[in-house]
Design a protein around this motif. Structure first.
Motif, PDB file in Angstrom:
ATOM      1  N   VAL A 124     -74.156  64.094 -12.196  1.00 22.93           N
ATOM      2  CA  VAL A 124     -74.359  62.630 -12.116  1.00 22.93           C
ATOM      3  C   VAL A 124     -72.805  62.024 -12.535  1.00 22.93           C
ATOM      4  O   VAL A 124     -72.182  61.108 -12.082  1.00 22.93           O
ATOM      5  CB  VAL A 124     -75.255  61.690 -13.026  1.00 22.93           C
ATOM      6  N   GLY A 125     -72.169  62.618 -13.514  1.00 19.90           N
ATOM      7  CA  GLY A 125     -70.756  62.213 -13.935  1.00 19.90           C
ATOM      8  C   GLY A 125     -69.778  62.624 -13.075  1.00 19.90           C
ATOM      9  O   GLY A 125     -68.903  61.917 -12.718  1.00 19.90           O
ATOM     10  N   ALA A 126     -69.826  63.832 -12.567  1.00 16.26           N
ATOM     11  CA  ALA A 126     -68.668  64.222 -11.541  1.00 16.26           C
ATOM     12  C   ALA A 126     -69.082  63.288 -10.158  1.00 16.26           C
ATOM     13  O   ALA A 126     -67.854  62.845  -9.677  1.00 16.26           O
ATOM     14  CB  ALA A 126     -68.700  65.613 -11.306  1.00 16.26           C
ATOM     15  N   PHE A 127     -69.913  62.997  -9.810  1.00 15.42           N
ATOM     16  CA  PHE A 127     -70.208  62.618  -8.495  1.00 15.42           C
ATOM     17  C   PHE A 127     -69.956  61.129  -8.454  1.00 15.42           C
ATOM     18  O   PHE A 127     -69.229  60.489  -7.571  1.00 15.42           O
ATOM     19  CB  PHE A 127     -71.597  62.883  -7.848  1.00 15.42           C
ATOM     20  N   CYS A 128     -70.616  60.440  -9.321  1.00 11.94           N
ATOM     21  CA  CYS A 128     -70.533  58.987  -9.404  1.00 11.94           C
ATOM     22  C   CYS A 128     -69.329  58.359 -10.201  1.00 11.94           C
ATOM     23  O   CYS A 128     -68.801  57.414  -9.593  1.00 11.94           O
ATOM     24  CB  CYS A 128     -71.934  58.410  -9.999  1.00 11.94           C
ATOM     25  N   LEU A 129     -69.168  58.825 -11.314  1.00 10.37           N
ATOM     26  CA  LEU A 129     -68.220  58.227 -12.244  1.00 10.37           C
ATOM     27  C   LEU A 129     -66.578  58.707 -11.872  1.00 10.37           C
ATOM     28  O   LEU A 129     -65.784  57.863 -12.309  1.00 10.37           O
ATOM     29  CB  LEU A 129     -68.506  58.472 -13.863  1.00 10.37           C
ATOM     30  N   SER A 130     -66.381  59.682 -11.158  1.00 14.22           N
ATOM     31  CA  SER A 130     -65.134  60.007 -10.637  1.00 14.22           C
ATOM     32  C   SER A 130     -64.613  59.047  -9.617  1.00 14.22           C
ATOM     33  O   SER A 130     -63.550  58.465  -9.463  1.00 14.22           O
ATOM     34  CB  SER A 130     -65.151  61.542  -9.926  1.00 14.22           C
ATOM     35  N   ALA A 131     -65.463  58.315  -8.889  1.00 15.70           N
ATOM     36  CA  ALA A 131     -65.347  57.253  -8.219  1.00 15.70           C
ATOM     37  C   ALA A 131     -65.547  55.940  -8.742  1.00 15.70           C
ATOM     38  O   ALA A 131     -64.397  55.270  -8.659  1.00 15.70           O
ATOM     39  CB  ALA A 131     -66.399  57.190  -6.817  1.00 15.70           C
ATOM     40  N   LEU A 132     -66.376  55.632  -9.452  1.00 10.37           N
ATOM     41  CA  LEU A 132     -66.688  54.159 -10.062  1.00 10.37           C
ATOM     42  C   LEU A 132     -65.837  54.142 -11.259  1.00 10.37           C
ATOM     43  O   LEU A 132     -65.049  52.946 -11.299  1.00 10.37           O
ATOM     44  CB  LEU A 132     -68.138  53.917 -10.385  1.00 10.37           C
ATOM     45  N   GLY A 133     -65.312  55.046 -11.866  1.00  8.66           N
ATOM     46  CA  GLY A 133     -64.607  54.946 -13.032  1.00  8.66           C
ATOM     47  C   GLY A 133     -63.070  55.156 -12.835  1.00  8.66           C
ATOM     48  O   GLY A 133     -62.416  54.676 -13.946  1.00  8.66           O
ATOM     49  N   ILE A 134     -63.002  56.032 -11.855  1.00 13.54           N
ATOM     50  CA  ILE A 134     -61.362  56.298 -11.900  1.00 13.54           C
ATOM     51  C   ILE A 134     -60.735  55.782 -10.463  1.00 13.54           C
ATOM     52  O   ILE A 134     -59.859  55.059 -10.639  1.00 13.54           O
ATOM     53  CB  ILE A 134     -61.125  57.847 -12.013  1.00 13.54           C
ATOM     54  N   ALA A 135     -61.222  56.170  -9.466  1.00 10.57           N
ATOM     55  CA  ALA A 135     -60.812  55.950  -7.878  1.00 10.57           C
ATOM     56  C   ALA A 135     -60.839  54.536  -7.574  1.00 10.57           C
ATOM     57  O   ALA A 135     -59.672  53.802  -7.227  1.00 10.57           O
ATOM     58  CB  ALA A 135     -61.495  56.747  -7.035  1.00 10.57           C
TER      59      ALA A 135
END
Length: 458
Positions: A391-402
């Motif tokens: 969940v962290g890698a898939f969602c938050l890499s996009a929502l939180g960084i990119a």
């Protein structure tokens, strides 16, 4: 400076020459003055909410994350990721403010921000504008449903660990999980979140109590610090990255908190709510991860509560209490997914003649469907640590960084990107980090999940 609590007339109806200028000139337009929250929060209330939102099940998984990274690498990486999360939250909030000024609106939701960013940014982004809100909503929904799945697995695993001491022969994890379908369903069916407020206070108290018990266990019989590897295998680092990002990043909550502040200008100050809150959160996560991994080493489990002596009454009580706190929070985590799906993909397609009673029926059916889906996923993949990391890698890499980097490029496009367009190049680097984290982290997690399921692990 005008006080943040001053209430202006609605847009389009200025009462004097000064107001007219504000309405017509983005340079003088202050979005904060055009927010009309019925119950704004103080700085301290916002800080408490931020801490409550950021400290959840992820903190109990951080000691295992250090096993993937190694002790020294884990400490350094967690501090760096904490700084990265704090910085990208600054980027997101600041960029949203700039876009609100240019569009002369009080606030923008995250999906709206992505749409406006594509419309205002470089030409190659503009074709994506109609699809940007749906893509953002997809990640937001996946994230919230993923958290709900983690909560279900957490409760099932911890309750089974307690019950196995008294019930022989042991019952399967699937049955223990299914036993809680009705309680989870009842929690999700609560439409008025104020009804859950007293239980949320109890959940906060239980969380603090759990940290105290963790301290009691992890400070006993510590092995030599030098016995722990400084660096873990690089192949397992993406698993650490996903868990750490799941634990530290709270972009959706942060936007909502800043939008509801009485004095939103205090949020991004050097000693403002965001910096202080993220500093406290990062230090707590680093400390508990260090102590948990130091105490249990390679034997650390996906939730540190599972390492406590199973026959110890204190360990049993804290597992049950914290599982209760997680069950209470399930409805809160599912609420954003319900609202996004309901307001964007159900209500707009209903006939105008649809009665309020029938709309309510659709909402309750949606709530039931989300609970059923999260239980199916939780039972199918009862791997707590890997689920958290995915969940962290898939969602938050996009929502939180990119995504924050994309929004910042658009907010300052084309002629406010700094000398040598350093903002553009910096944001391109953030986008690359986000994409690599998403791809590498998701691949590693899915590979480990498939391998574990094939081997019959749970």
């Amino acid at each position: 400076m005008v006080s943040d609590t001053v209430k202006l007339e609605p847009l389009g109806s200025p009462t004097d020459e000064k107001a007219s200028k504000i309405e017509n000139d983005a340079e003088y337009f202050d979005p904060h003055l055009h927010r009309h929250s019925p119950h704004p929060t103080t700085n301290m209330e916002t800080l408490i909410h931020l801490l409550k939102a950021a400290i959840g099940t992820g903190i109990l998984a951080m000691p295992e994350a250090f096993k993937f990274a190694g002790m020294v690498n884990g400490i350094i990486s967690t501090i760096l990721i904490g700084l990265l999360c704090t910085y990208t939250l600054h980027v997101l909030i600041r960029s949203q403010y700039e876009m609100c000024k240019r569009r002369k609106v009080g606030l923008l939701t995250y999906p709206e921000s992505m749409r406006v960013a594509c419309e205002m940014g470089p030409n190659f982004l503009r074709g994506f504008a109609p699809y940007a809100p749906a893509l953002t909503n997809f990640f937001l929904i996946f994230y919230q449903i993923g958290i709900c799945c983690v909560y279900i697995v957490f409760v099932g695993v911890n309750v089974k660990a307690v019950a196995d001491q008294y019930i022989k022969p042991e019952i399967s994890l699937i049955l223990y999980t299914l036993m809680f379908f009705i309680p989870f369903l009842l929690t999700m069916m609560v439409r008025n979140l104020k009804l859950l407020s007293p239980f949320s206070y109890a959940a906060n108290f239980i969380t603090l109590l759990t940290f105290g018990v963790c301290g009691y266990y992890v400070f006993q019989n510590l092995p030599p610090f030098s016995s722990l590897p400084a660096f873990g295998p690089w192949a397992s680092y993406p698993l650490y990255f996903g868990t750490c990002l799941f634990s530290l990043q709270a972009c959706g909550v942060v936007i909502a908190l800043e939008n509801n502040m009485e004095h939103p200008k205090s949020f991004l100050k050097p000693l403002g709510v965001l910096n202080i809150g993220m500093l406290i959160v990062t230090l707590i996560y680093v400390l508990l991860a260090i102590m948990g991994y130091w105490r249990y080493g390679e034997h650390i489990l996906p939730s540190i509560t599972l390492n406590f002596p199973s026959a110890d009454p204190l360990a049993q009580v804290i597992r049950i209490l914290y599982s209760t706190a997680i069950l209470i929070s399930y409805g809160l985590q599912g609420y954003p997914a319900v609202q996004i799906i309901l307001t964007n993909y159900i209500l707009p397609y209903l006939k105008s003649s649809t009665t309020e009673k029938r709309k309510l029926v659709y909402e309750y059916l949606l709530r039931f469907a989300i609970v059923a889906l999260t239980f199916i996923l939780g039972i199918t993949v009862p791997l707590l640590g890997l689920f958290i990391s995915l969940v962290g890698a898939f969602c938050l890499s996009a929502l939180g960084i990119a995504f924050p980097a994309i929004i910042e490029i658009a907010a300052y496009w084309p002629d406010r990107l700094g000398r040598g367009r350093w903002i553009l190049w910096k944001d391109i680097a953030l986008i690359i980090i986000g994409v690599v984290g998403l791809v590498a982290g998701s691949y590693s997690c899915i590979y480990e999940i498939v391998t574990a399921l094939a081997a019959g692990k749970s």
